[in-house]
Design an enzyme around this catalytic site. Structure first.
Site, mmCIF file in Angstrom:
data_model
loop_
_atom_site.group_PDB
_atom_site.id
_atom_site.type_symbol
_atom_site.label_atom_id
_atom_site.label_comp_id
_atom_site.label_asym_id
_atom_site.label_seq_id
_atom_site.Cartn_x
_atom_site.Cartn_y
_atom_site.Cartn_z
ATOM 1 N N ASP A 139 0.820 -1.207 0.000
ATOM 2 C CA ASP A 139 0.000 0.000 0.000
ATOM 3 C C ASP A 139 0.858 1.263 0.000
ATOM 4 O O ASP A 139 1.929 1.308 0.606
ATOM 5 C CB ASP A 139 -0.902 -0.008 1.245
ATOM 6 C CG ASP A 139 -1.825 1.189 1.310
ATOM 7 O OD1 ASP A 139 -2.624 1.355 0.381
ATOM 8 O OD2 ASP A 139 -1.738 1.956 2.288
ATOM 9 N N GLU B 101 1.188 -0.610 -5.130
ATOM 10 C CA GLU B 101 0.166 0.412 -5.377
ATOM 11 C C GLU B 101 0.917 1.742 -5.449
ATOM 12 O O GLU B 101 1.178 2.374 -4.434
ATOM 13 C CB GLU B 101 -0.866 0.417 -4.247
ATOM 14 C CG GLU B 101 -2.076 1.291 -4.556
ATOM 15 C CD GLU B 101 -2.220 2.492 -3.621
ATOM 16 O OE1 GLU B 101 -2.884 3.470 -4.030
ATOM 17 O OE2 GLU B 101 -1.679 2.465 -2.519
#
Length: 636
Positions: A317, A370
């Site tokens: 993330d 990401e």
């Protein structure tokens, strides 16, 4: 003089040396709480890193939370505290009582703990991972030779707590890991997904953070059961040939007093300088990637999930927030690197180390970034100065796609390039096309309610959009609920609106997505050359006036190929002519006008013969009756 060899659970000199160098990849087997035997006494060996603490003791159920009952012994030079406590039982609650250099006492959850008290409780629980049994050896053996660049990947992004719930229960009604596994496996096999990606697994204090503010990096959340239950779930997915990916959050952590923040009374895990160590927008702390022990904590955590819990990949993330020192910060809120730039050189080195180790030790595993900027070589090799990730979320495609799909069809002709642009850079990285949870929250609307029009138009828009996504180069990810056209935005506070499947329109979208997923999985043309221009060929990328896109997906050797024609307007084209690569027969294998997908069900030929007639710059072509928002997929 011979050096005394430590017992398997004890921290030895070599453990300290490797941890201090940042290379103790299995430090989670030493730090934390581990079942042990000292002499004839069974109990638990506790170990915690608290370099600037004056003292540390273990408090818990077993000593009535008495700060003086079980003091820990400090080992130099790193400041690791250890002790053995007899008769501690599995699932007993405990914390570390840390005396700071100011003489204050703080009670901390175990950074390496494997199980946690159910929120709002904040203690750790003793857990014995050695008793977990696995029966997924065939899956793990096959994973060693599995190559993501050549295999299908259709990912179902899911949040266990809001997928389904038990109605009428006094507690949250969550499905536990085992219940979720059984029902979700049946659903994914029926739908045709290859992987599930789970958000909110590592222990976190606040449901509304969706698991992106982690306290227990080594603990599957207790919301859905024990670590053993979590392992059972992963094993069950593997036994049913479904891969498991977890969201992983090495970018930041919350300030909760029982967590990592100021762990020993000083910035232990975070940068000491607030300009480097805090996210102003998120109110969270940033890991200190320049500190060997912190890098070791994170790398060993990634390995923990992959090697101890057999997870097939980690979606990392907020990578951009780690790479840029000024991410989310105003002038004066950040500190430049030694060259005066905004790149976090320590985070860059961390990623290279992380990906080299995780993927080097675990062939076939995945590290997925990401990353929302144009940072070069995110999936490039470390040897070529890349970051070394396996795959990258294509956030640019997602943005262009959703912005185009929101438009009234009349205006799409002026934004045609938004749907073709991503192919111009599609092979600069190994991409996943994503329509994730982030796109259906915070007043962004569900995928269905992004679509223009009313009634039929909304559903038809969504179906043509999904077909374009599935045909486009790149792996696929769709957040739960969007496969049946969820009406409401997602909320972690309730289950998905499964009742919508009683309505024809939602069932028809689900049928469409299911058949697209199975088409994708069984046709090598859709995935085996995703990283090459040989796998994708535009037939007409420039039909802006009619907002129609046509392209071919090729298999290796062009043995079996698929032609896509996608109409993004409500205008029917009764004699739409499409150019084709060869004078062959073209078999219609998917047609959005079928009744099962909400179409009119008009009868049409199955086979179309190309004739020698120029179209789209090709010498051969054939004509097809293309309905409003029509999608036609041909095999040749």
């Amino acid at each position: 003089m011979a050096v005394k060899k430590p017992k398997p659970y004890e921290i030895g000199e070599l453990d300290q040396y490797l941890f201090g160098q940042g290379n103790h990849y299995e430090i989670y087997k030493k730090l934390g709480a581990h079942k042990a035997k000292k002499g004839k006494k069974e109990g638990v060996y506790f170990a915690v890193w608290a370099p600037h603490a004056r003292s540390v003791s273990v408090v818990g159920d077993f000593n009535e939370w008495n700060m003086e009952a079980n003091p820990m012994e400090r080992a130099e030079p790193l400041g690791i505290y250890t002790c053995f406590i007899p008769d501690v039982k599995e699932y007993d609650l405990y914390k570390f009582c840390v005396e700071t250099y100011q003489g204050e006492f703080v009670f901390k959850a175990d950074p390496f703990g494997n199980y946690a008290e159910l929120r709002p409780g904040t203690a750790s629980r003793v857990a014995d991972l050695t008793k977990i049994t696995w029966t997924d050896n065939v899956w793990l053996e096959n994973r060693k030779t599995w190559k993501h660049t050549e295999q299908p990947m259709s990912i179902y992004e899911a949040h266990i707590g809001s997928w389904k719930r038990h109605p009428g229960r006094e507690d949250d009604g969550f499905y536990n890991y085992r219940e979720f596994a059984k029902e979700c496996v049946n659903y994914l096999k029926d739908m045709g997904y290859t992987h599930v990606e789970l958000i909110g697994i590592a222990e976190h204090p606040f449901d509304g953070s969706w698991g992106y503010q982690v306290i227990g990096y080594f603990a599957p959340t207790s919301r859905y059961g024990t670590p053993e239950d979590f392992a059972w779930m992963v094993n069950y997915f593997h036994r049913n040939k479904i891969g498991v990916i977890l969201d992983w959050v090495p970018a930041h952590f919350p300030r909760d007093i029982h967590g990592l923040a100021d762990f020993d009374g000083t910035p232990t895990y975070e940068y000491a300088d607030p300009k480097k160590g805090e996210h102003p927008d998120w109110g969270t702390k940033i890991f200190d990637y320049g500190k060997n022990e912190v890098r070791n904590f994170l790398i060993s955590n990634a390995l923990f999930w992959v090697e101890q819990f057999h997870v097939d990949g980690l979606r990392v993330d907020a990578v951009a927030s780690m790479l840029y020192l000024d991410y989310g910060k105003q002038d004066g809120q950040w500190v430049a690197n030694k060259y005066g730039g905004n790149k976090n050189l320590e985070a860059i080195d961390f990623f290279k180390h992380l990906n080299s180790v995780v993927l080097g030790r675990n062939p076939g595993a995945l590290m997925i970034a990401e990353e929302s900027t144009a940072w070069p070589k995110v999936t490039g090799s470390v040897e070529d100065d890349g970051l070394g990730f396996s795959l990258k979320w294509n956030m640019g495609w997602m943005h262009d796609f959703t912005e185009y799909m929101k438009l009234d069809p009349y205006f799409r002709k002026d934004h045609h390039y938004q749907m073709t642009f991503a192919m111009s850079y599609a092979h600069s990285e190994n991409y996943i096309l994503v329509l994730s949870h982030d796109e259906v929250v915070h007043l962004k609307c569900s995928m269905l309610n992004k679509m223009p029009g009313l009634g039929f138009d909304k559903y038809a828009n969504l179906k043509v959009g999904y077909a374009f996504m599935m045909g486009h180069a790149g792996k696929k990810l769709l957040f739960m609920g969007q496969e049946f056209a969820q009406l409401r935005e997602w909320s972690e506070e309730r289950e998905l609106d499964w009742f919508l499947l009683a309505e024809d329109e939602h069932r028809q979208v689900q049928n469409w997505v299911r058949d697209l997923l199975h088409l994708y999985k069984r046709n090598k043309a859709m995935y085996e050359m995703d990283d090459s221009w040989d796998g994708f060929e535009w037939i007409n990328a420039d039909d802006a006036s009619r907002s129609i896109f046509s392209f071919v997906r090729h298999s290796r050797g062009k043995k079996k190929n698929l032609l896509f024609v996608c109409n993004f307007t409500p205008m029917a084209r009764d004699d739409y002519r499409v150019g084709v690569p060869r004078k062959k027969q073209y078999k219609l294998i998917m047609n959005s006008d079928d009744e099962q997908y909400g179409g009119k069900g008009e009868e049409r030929p199955e086979i179309y013969k190309a004739v020698k007639k120029e179209c789209d710059g090709r010498p051969f072509s054939f004509a097809y009756k293309l309905p409003p928002y029509g999608v036609a997929i041909f095999e040749f």
